[in-house]
Design a protein around this motif. Structure first.
Motif, PDB file in Angstrom:
ATOM      1  N   TYR A  25      -9.063  24.294 -16.280  1.00 23.61           N
ATOM      2  CA  TYR A  25      -8.900  23.226 -17.252  1.00 23.61           C
ATOM      3  C   TYR A  25      -8.176  23.770 -18.470  1.00 23.61           C
ATOM      4  O   TYR A  25      -8.665  24.696 -19.119  1.00 23.61           O
ATOM      5  CB  TYR A  25     -10.300  22.727 -17.635  1.00 23.61           C
ATOM      6  CG  TYR A  25     -10.347  21.404 -18.334  1.00 23.61           C
ATOM      7  CD1 TYR A  25     -10.088  20.226 -17.649  1.00 23.61           C
ATOM      8  CD2 TYR A  25     -10.690  21.321 -19.671  1.00 23.61           C
ATOM      9  CE1 TYR A  25     -10.165  19.001 -18.280  1.00 23.61           C
ATOM     10  CE2 TYR A  25     -10.770  20.103 -20.317  1.00 23.61           C
ATOM     11  CZ  TYR A  25     -10.496  18.945 -19.604  1.00 23.61           C
ATOM     12  OH  TYR A  25     -10.581  17.722 -20.235  1.00 23.61           O
ATOM     13  N   ARG A  26      -6.978  23.228 -18.746  1.00 24.22           N
ATOM     14  CA  ARG A  26      -6.254  23.626 -19.953  1.00 24.22           C
ATOM     15  C   ARG A  26      -6.733  22.730 -21.087  1.00 24.22           C
ATOM     16  O   ARG A  26      -6.497  21.545 -21.086  1.00 24.22           O
ATOM     17  CB  ARG A  26      -4.753  23.504 -19.803  1.00 24.22           C
ATOM     18  CG  ARG A  26      -4.025  23.972 -21.082  1.00 24.22           C
ATOM     19  CD  ARG A  26      -2.524  23.964 -20.954  1.00 24.22           C
ATOM     20  NE  ARG A  26      -2.032  24.862 -19.935  1.00 24.22           N
ATOM     21  CZ  ARG A  26      -1.851  26.182 -20.069  1.00 24.22           C
ATOM     22  NH1 ARG A  26      -2.185  26.768 -21.211  1.00 24.22           N
ATOM     23  NH2 ARG A  26      -1.379  26.903 -19.090  1.00 24.22           N
ATOM     24  N   ARG A  27      -7.460  23.342 -22.023  1.00 18.70           N
ATOM     25  CA  ARG A  27      -8.044  22.588 -23.148  1.00 18.70           C
ATOM     26  C   ARG A  27      -6.949  22.107 -24.093  1.00 18.70           C
ATOM     27  O   ARG A  27      -6.037  22.851 -24.418  1.00 18.70           O
ATOM     28  CB  ARG A  27      -9.039  23.450 -23.906  1.00 18.70           C
ATOM     29  CG  ARG A  27     -10.269  23.802 -23.057  1.00 18.70           C
ATOM     30  CD  ARG A  27     -11.381  24.390 -23.866  1.00 18.70           C
ATOM     31  NE  ARG A  27     -11.747  23.566 -24.991  1.00 18.70           N
ATOM     32  CZ  ARG A  27     -12.583  22.518 -24.935  1.00 18.70           C
ATOM     33  NH1 ARG A  27     -13.118  22.183 -23.792  1.00 18.70           N
ATOM     34  NH2 ARG A  27     -12.875  21.832 -26.016  1.00 18.70           N
ATOM     35  N   PRO A  31     -12.827  23.678 -29.699  1.00 13.49           N
ATOM     36  CA  PRO A  31     -12.357  25.052 -29.887  1.00 13.49           C
ATOM     37  C   PRO A  31     -11.540  25.522 -28.677  1.00 13.49           C
ATOM     38  O   PRO A  31     -11.599  24.916 -27.613  1.00 13.49           O
ATOM     39  CB  PRO A  31     -13.657  25.837 -30.008  1.00 13.49           C
ATOM     40  CG  PRO A  31     -14.640  25.078 -29.189  1.00 13.49           C
ATOM     41  CD  PRO A  31     -14.234  23.627 -29.320  1.00 13.49           C
ATOM     42  N   TRP A  32     -10.803  26.565 -28.857  1.00 15.00           N
ATOM     43  CA  TRP A  32     -10.022  27.184 -27.795  1.00 15.00           C
ATOM     44  C   TRP A  32      -8.873  26.311 -27.299  1.00 15.00           C
ATOM     45  O   TRP A  32      -8.495  26.362 -26.133  1.00 15.00           O
ATOM     46  CB  TRP A  32     -10.912  27.634 -26.629  1.00 15.00           C
ATOM     47  CG  TRP A  32     -11.940  28.629 -27.030  1.00 15.00           C
ATOM     48  CD1 TRP A  32     -13.249  28.372 -27.283  1.00 15.00           C
ATOM     49  CD2 TRP A  32     -11.761  30.022 -27.265  1.00 15.00           C
ATOM     50  NE1 TRP A  32     -13.905  29.521 -27.651  1.00 15.00           N
ATOM     51  CE2 TRP A  32     -13.013  30.565 -27.651  1.00 15.00           C
ATOM     52  CE3 TRP A  32     -10.665  30.884 -27.193  1.00 15.00           C
ATOM     53  CZ2 TRP A  32     -13.184  31.896 -27.949  1.00 15.00           C
ATOM     54  CZ3 TRP A  32     -10.848  32.216 -27.489  1.00 15.00           C
ATOM     55  CH2 TRP A  32     -12.094  32.703 -27.865  1.00 15.00           C
ATOM     56  N   ASN A  33      -8.316  25.486 -28.178  1.00 13.83           N
ATOM     57  CA  ASN A  33      -7.186  24.628 -27.833  1.00 13.83           C
ATOM     58  C   ASN A  33      -6.062  25.456 -27.203  1.00 13.83           C
ATOM     59  O   ASN A  33      -5.685  26.493 -27.730  1.00 13.83           O
ATOM     60  CB  ASN A  33      -6.685  23.922 -29.098  1.00 13.83           C
ATOM     61  CG  ASN A  33      -5.594  22.914 -28.824  1.00 13.83           C
ATOM     62  OD1 ASN A  33      -5.279  22.599 -27.679  1.00 13.83           O
ATOM     63  ND2 ASN A  33      -4.998  22.404 -29.874  1.00 13.83           N
ATOM     64  N   GLY A  34      -5.558  24.994 -26.061  1.00 14.27           N
ATOM     65  CA  GLY A  34      -4.457  25.654 -25.369  1.00 14.27           C
ATOM     66  C   GLY A  34      -4.872  26.700 -24.359  1.00 14.27           C
ATOM     67  O   GLY A  34      -4.057  27.125 -23.553  1.00 14.27           O
ATOM     68  N   GLU A 102      -9.145  15.365 -23.453  1.00 14.45           N
ATOM     69  CA  GLU A 102      -9.520  16.709 -23.886  1.00 14.45           C
ATOM     70  C   GLU A 102      -8.751  17.818 -23.184  1.00 14.45           C
ATOM     71  O   GLU A 102      -8.746  18.950 -23.649  1.00 14.45           O
ATOM     72  CB  GLU A 102     -11.016  16.920 -23.671  1.00 14.45           C
ATOM     73  CG  GLU A 102     -11.868  16.009 -24.533  1.00 14.45           C
ATOM     74  CD  GLU A 102     -13.346  16.247 -24.340  1.00 14.45           C
ATOM     75  OE1 GLU A 102     -13.738  17.421 -24.136  1.00 14.45           O
ATOM     76  OE2 GLU A 102     -14.105  15.277 -24.384  1.00 14.45           O
ATOM     77  N   GLY A 103      -8.136  17.504 -22.022  1.00  8.87           N
ATOM     78  CA  GLY A 103      -7.420  18.545 -21.325  1.00  8.87           C
ATOM     79  C   GLY A 103      -6.885  18.128 -19.975  1.00  8.87           C
ATOM     80  O   GLY A 103      -7.031  16.982 -19.559  1.00  8.87           O
ATOM     81  N   VAL A 104      -6.275  19.105 -19.295  1.00  8.49           N
ATOM     82  CA  VAL A 104      -5.628  18.864 -18.017  1.00  8.49           C
ATOM     83  C   VAL A 104      -6.248  19.777 -16.957  1.00  8.49           C
ATOM     84  O   VAL A 104      -6.158  21.003 -17.060  1.00  8.49           O
ATOM     85  CB  VAL A 104      -4.109  19.127 -18.119  1.00  8.49           C
ATOM     86  CG1 VAL A 104      -3.424  18.898 -16.786  1.00  8.49           C
ATOM     87  CG2 VAL A 104      -3.495  18.272 -19.216  1.00  8.49           C
TER      88      VAL A 104
END
Length: 157
Positions: A25-27, A31-34, A102-104
């Protein structure tokens, strides 16, 4: 992370396992964006950790979980903040994979996931124990700061 003086923030993470693959999961949020990790998030008031894992997976991926297995617990300290992470795994899920706000999510080789560029340092630390489905239940203590993980210890329970 929970604010100083508060109870530890309860968070859940779920490793969905396929044929030699793991759902990553790419956030796209803090927190921890990216960074790349597995789906998960904060436990809501009144939920068990198991219920939170089931909800987070459906919200973030579109998959509905059947059976899940608690694989370990990590006590994470970062400065004055503290979190307790509950780590689950499952091979029992159904539905159609989709992204969220939130992500991919994406499937990736479990073996190669540890060297994937942008992978979260907590994933690198914990994934080997969770991807090995014969590994015993663990309890970990992890100290981190803005630069990453500073020290850690594991005990098999």
């Amino acid at each position: 992370m929970a604010a100083p003086g508060c109870s530890p923030l309860p968070v859940v993470f779920c490793f969905l396992l396929g044929e030699k693959k793991v759902l990553l999961y790419r956030r796209m949020t803090d927190p921890w964006n990216g960074t790349i990790t597995v789906p998960g998030g904060k436990k809501e008031r009144g939920e068990t950790a198991r219920e939170a894992c089931i909800r987070e997976i459906e919200e973030e991926t579109g998959y509905r979980l059947g059976s899940i297995r608690l694989r370990g617990i990590a006590h994470i300290l970062s400065g004055e903040a503290e979190a307790t992470g509950y780590y689950f795994s499952s091979r029992d899920f159904e539905g159609e994979l989709r992204k969220s706000d939130e992500g991919v999510p994406f499937w990736y080789s479990a073996e190669e996931s540890l060297s994937l560029e942008g992978v979260n340092p907590f994933y690198k630390l914990l994934a080997p124990r969770i991807l090995d489905e014969t590994a015993p239940f663990f309890e970990a203590k992890i100290f981190s700061d803005e630069q990453g993980i500073r020290s850690f210890s594991f005990e098999n329970v």
